[in-house]
Design a protein around this motif. Structure first.
Motif, PDB file in Angstrom:
ATOM      1  N   UNK A 198       0.831  -1.083   0.135  1.00 53.19           N
ATOM      2  CA  UNK A 198       0.068   0.104  -0.154  1.00 53.19           C
ATOM      3  C   UNK A 198       0.966   1.191   0.093  1.00 53.19           C
ATOM      4  N   UNK A 199       2.187   1.065   0.150  1.00 59.29           N
ATOM      5  CA  UNK A 199       3.000   2.349  -0.254  1.00 59.29           C
ATOM      6  C   UNK A 199       3.507   2.527  -1.542  1.00 59.29           C
ATOM      7  N   UNK A 200       3.121   3.751  -1.831  1.00 59.15           N
ATOM      8  CA  UNK A 200       3.842   4.428  -3.176  1.00 59.15           C
ATOM      9  C   UNK A 200       4.537   5.588  -3.202  1.00 59.15           C
ATOM     10  N   UNK A 201       5.627   5.414  -3.728  1.00 61.69           N
ATOM     11  CA  UNK A 201       6.849   6.290  -3.643  1.00 61.69           C
ATOM     12  C   UNK A 201       6.951   6.842  -5.266  1.00 61.69           C
ATOM     13  N   UNK A 202       7.346   8.209  -5.248  1.00 60.81           N
ATOM     14  CA  UNK A 202       7.662   8.875  -6.403  1.00 60.81           C
ATOM     15  C   UNK A 202       8.646   9.791  -6.385  1.00 60.81           C
ATOM     16  N   UNK A 203       9.373  10.037  -7.407  1.00 59.65           N
ATOM     17  CA  UNK A 203      10.363  11.141  -7.381  1.00 59.65           C
ATOM     18  C   UNK A 203      10.348  11.742  -8.565  1.00 59.65           C
ATOM     19  N   UNK A 204      10.465  13.048  -9.021  1.00 62.48           N
ATOM     20  CA  UNK A 204      10.214  13.885 -10.196  1.00 62.48           C
ATOM     21  C   UNK A 204      11.378  14.885 -10.363  1.00 62.48           C
ATOM     22  N   UNK A 205      11.931  14.813 -11.435  1.00 58.67           N
ATOM     23  CA  UNK A 205      12.880  16.126 -11.729  1.00 58.67           C
ATOM     24  C   UNK A 205      12.638  16.715 -12.919  1.00 58.67           C
ATOM     25  N   UNK A 206      12.399  18.052 -12.877  1.00 56.14           N
ATOM     26  CA  UNK A 206      12.068  18.963 -13.705  1.00 56.14           C
ATOM     27  C   UNK A 206      13.118  19.860 -14.230  1.00 56.14           C
ATOM     28  N   UNK A 207      13.574  19.864 -15.374  1.00 50.78           N
ATOM     29  CA  UNK A 207      14.693  20.974 -15.946  1.00 50.78           C
ATOM     30  C   UNK A 207      14.185  21.624 -17.037  1.00 50.78           C
ATOM     31  N   UNK A 208      14.411  22.952 -17.193  1.00 54.50           N
ATOM     32  CA  UNK A 208      14.196  23.556 -18.547  1.00 54.50           C
ATOM     33  C   UNK A 208      14.920  25.006 -18.777  1.00 54.50           C
ATOM     34  N   UNK A 209      15.159  25.157 -20.074  1.00 54.56           N
ATOM     35  CA  UNK A 209      15.855  26.604 -19.901  1.00 54.56           C
ATOM     36  C   UNK A 209      15.123  27.637 -19.581  1.00 54.56           C
ATOM     37  N   UNK A 210      15.597  28.900 -19.433  1.00 51.64           N
ATOM     38  CA  UNK A 210      14.692  30.086 -18.912  1.00 51.64           C
ATOM     39  C   UNK A 210      13.753  30.543 -20.038  1.00 51.64           C
ATOM     40  N   UNK A 211      12.836  31.154 -19.506  1.00 57.78           N
ATOM     41  CA  UNK A 211      11.779  31.745 -20.369  1.00 57.78           C
ATOM     42  C   UNK A 211      12.239  33.147 -20.783  1.00 57.78           C
ATOM     43  N   UNK A 212      11.596  33.615 -21.852  1.00 57.59           N
ATOM     44  CA  UNK A 212      12.242  34.936 -22.437  1.00 57.59           C
ATOM     45  C   UNK A 212      11.495  36.196 -21.698  1.00 57.59           C
ATOM     46  N   UNK A 213      12.646  37.381 -21.778  1.00 57.24           N
ATOM     47  CA  UNK A 213      12.006  38.486 -21.201  1.00 57.24           C
ATOM     48  C   UNK A 213      12.939  39.627 -21.846  1.00 57.24           C
ATOM     49  N   UNK A 214      12.536  40.776 -21.866  1.00 53.49           N
ATOM     50  CA  UNK A 214      12.904  41.865 -22.355  1.00 53.49           C
ATOM     51  C   UNK A 214      13.937  42.788 -21.424  1.00 53.49           C
ATOM     52  N   UNK A 215      15.129  42.961 -21.936  1.00 55.16           N
ATOM     53  CA  UNK A 215      16.230  43.526 -21.536  1.00 55.16           C
ATOM     54  C   UNK A 215      16.061  45.132 -21.515  1.00 55.16           C
ATOM     55  N   UNK A 216      16.533  45.943 -20.571  1.00 50.25           N
ATOM     56  CA  UNK A 216      16.488  47.450 -20.728  1.00 50.25           C
ATOM     57  C   UNK A 216      18.019  47.832 -20.725  1.00 50.25           C
ATOM     58  N   UNK A 217      17.917  49.282 -21.153  1.00 47.12           N
ATOM     59  CA  UNK A 217      19.254  49.937 -20.994  1.00 47.12           C
ATOM     60  C   UNK A 217      18.875  51.225 -19.967  1.00 47.12           C
TER      61      UNK A 217
END
Length: 296
Positions: free
Chosen positions: A183-202
């Motif tokens: 009756x014991x359920x074990x789980x492990x999950x790993x999530x990896x992704x590149x960063x989302x886009x954003x607008x840089x300013x000067x």
């Protein structure tokens, strides 16, 4: 298999035929090839309006198509892939290309508070999804990979050049493990992704100590740092009586307490001696959760 759908929009006095086809070939057992193509229309536009604040809110505004400003959205999509099943292994790989015309967006949604006009444009999406799964007795594991490249083009934005979408994440990997002991359920999950886009300013300042003026670089021309986290969960189920059943569980999000940045926004304080505010929004650190459920 093939299909044909017809839509008539009385506002535009136009009739659209939308064909679609799905193809499948059993190349040899157990390998199957698939392909599809379709044309679709939509008379509702979703306008993503970001509210620059401490809460980083986003409103999703829906608007019916009209002759004045909001066109009917038309999209074309083709896909091709393969499916493999044998001895408990399952593999699916699919690539796709999608072209969308008549996309409507509020410029403010690209975090440029200087210009908040409604604009229409086009979007192209190129992607690849791969999924692999295998089970060994009480243990099973699956891993998935996604590639996504979304490019938007709006007249009057970014010098009329294409730029990545707000949530354009090029590479994403999920790897999950599941193990059951009674009756014991074990789980492990790993999530990896590149960063989302954003607008840089000067940042620039007016002569004689005047207020700060902000200049925006290429829309969504930069990416946030890589995102990754490890999650763990354990569930145990047992019966208390003939009509009662219980489930207790513990889950831990972000096990190694990774500091992930989710969004980055720029604004200035509303005063003559204004300052530049660089707002960085981070995900939760290590977060335990406990659950108790009763079934009857």
């Amino acid at each position: 298999s093939a299909g044909l759908r017809g839509n008539y929009y009385n506002t535009f006095n136009r009739f659209y035929l939308e064909p679609r086809v799905n193809l499948s070939w059993l190349l040899f057992n157990p390998l199957q090839l698939t392909a599809s193509g379709e044309y679709r229309t939509q008379h509702i536009s979703q306008i993503k309006e970001s509210v620059v604040s401490d809460l980083s809110l986003e409103n999703q505004v829906w608007k019916l198509a009209s002759k004045e400003r909001f066109p009917i959205i038309e999209s074309y999509q083709v896909t091709s892939g393969l499916v493999y099943r044998k001895s408990g292994w399952f593999l699916e790989v699919e690539g796709y290309y999608k072209s969308i015309e008549g996309v409507t967006s509020l410029t403010f949604g690209f975090l440029n508070p200087v210009d908040n006009d409604y604009r229409t444009g086009n979007s192209t999406v190129k992607g690849l999804d791969a999924f692999l799964k295998k089970q060994w007795g009480y243990y099973k594991s699956w891993v998935s990979y996604s590639y996504l490249n979304t490019q938007n083009t709006f007249i009057g934005l970014n010098n009329d050049e294409p730029f990545p979408g707000n949530w354009n994440i090029r590479h994403l990997v999920n790897w999950s493990h599941f193990y059951t002991v009674g009756q014991l359920h074990l789980s492990v999950g790993w999530n990896w992704h590149t960063g989302k886009s954003y607008t840089q300013i000067s940042q620039s300042e007016e002569p004689a100590g005047g207020p700060i003026s902000i200049g925006y670089d290429q829309l969504n021309g930069q990416n946030l740092p890589v995102y990754h986290r490890l999650d763990f969960s354990a569930l145990y189920e047992f019966e208390g009586s003939k009509s009662m059943r219980y489930r207790v569980g513990l889950s831990i999000l972000n096990v190694y307490n990774r500091k992930n940045i989710l969004n980055r926004e720029f604004r200035t304080t509303p005063s003559l001696d204004n300052d530049l505010i660089d707002t960085r929004i981070y995900s939760l650190g290590i977060t335990p959760n406990l659950v108790v459920r009763v079934f009857w």
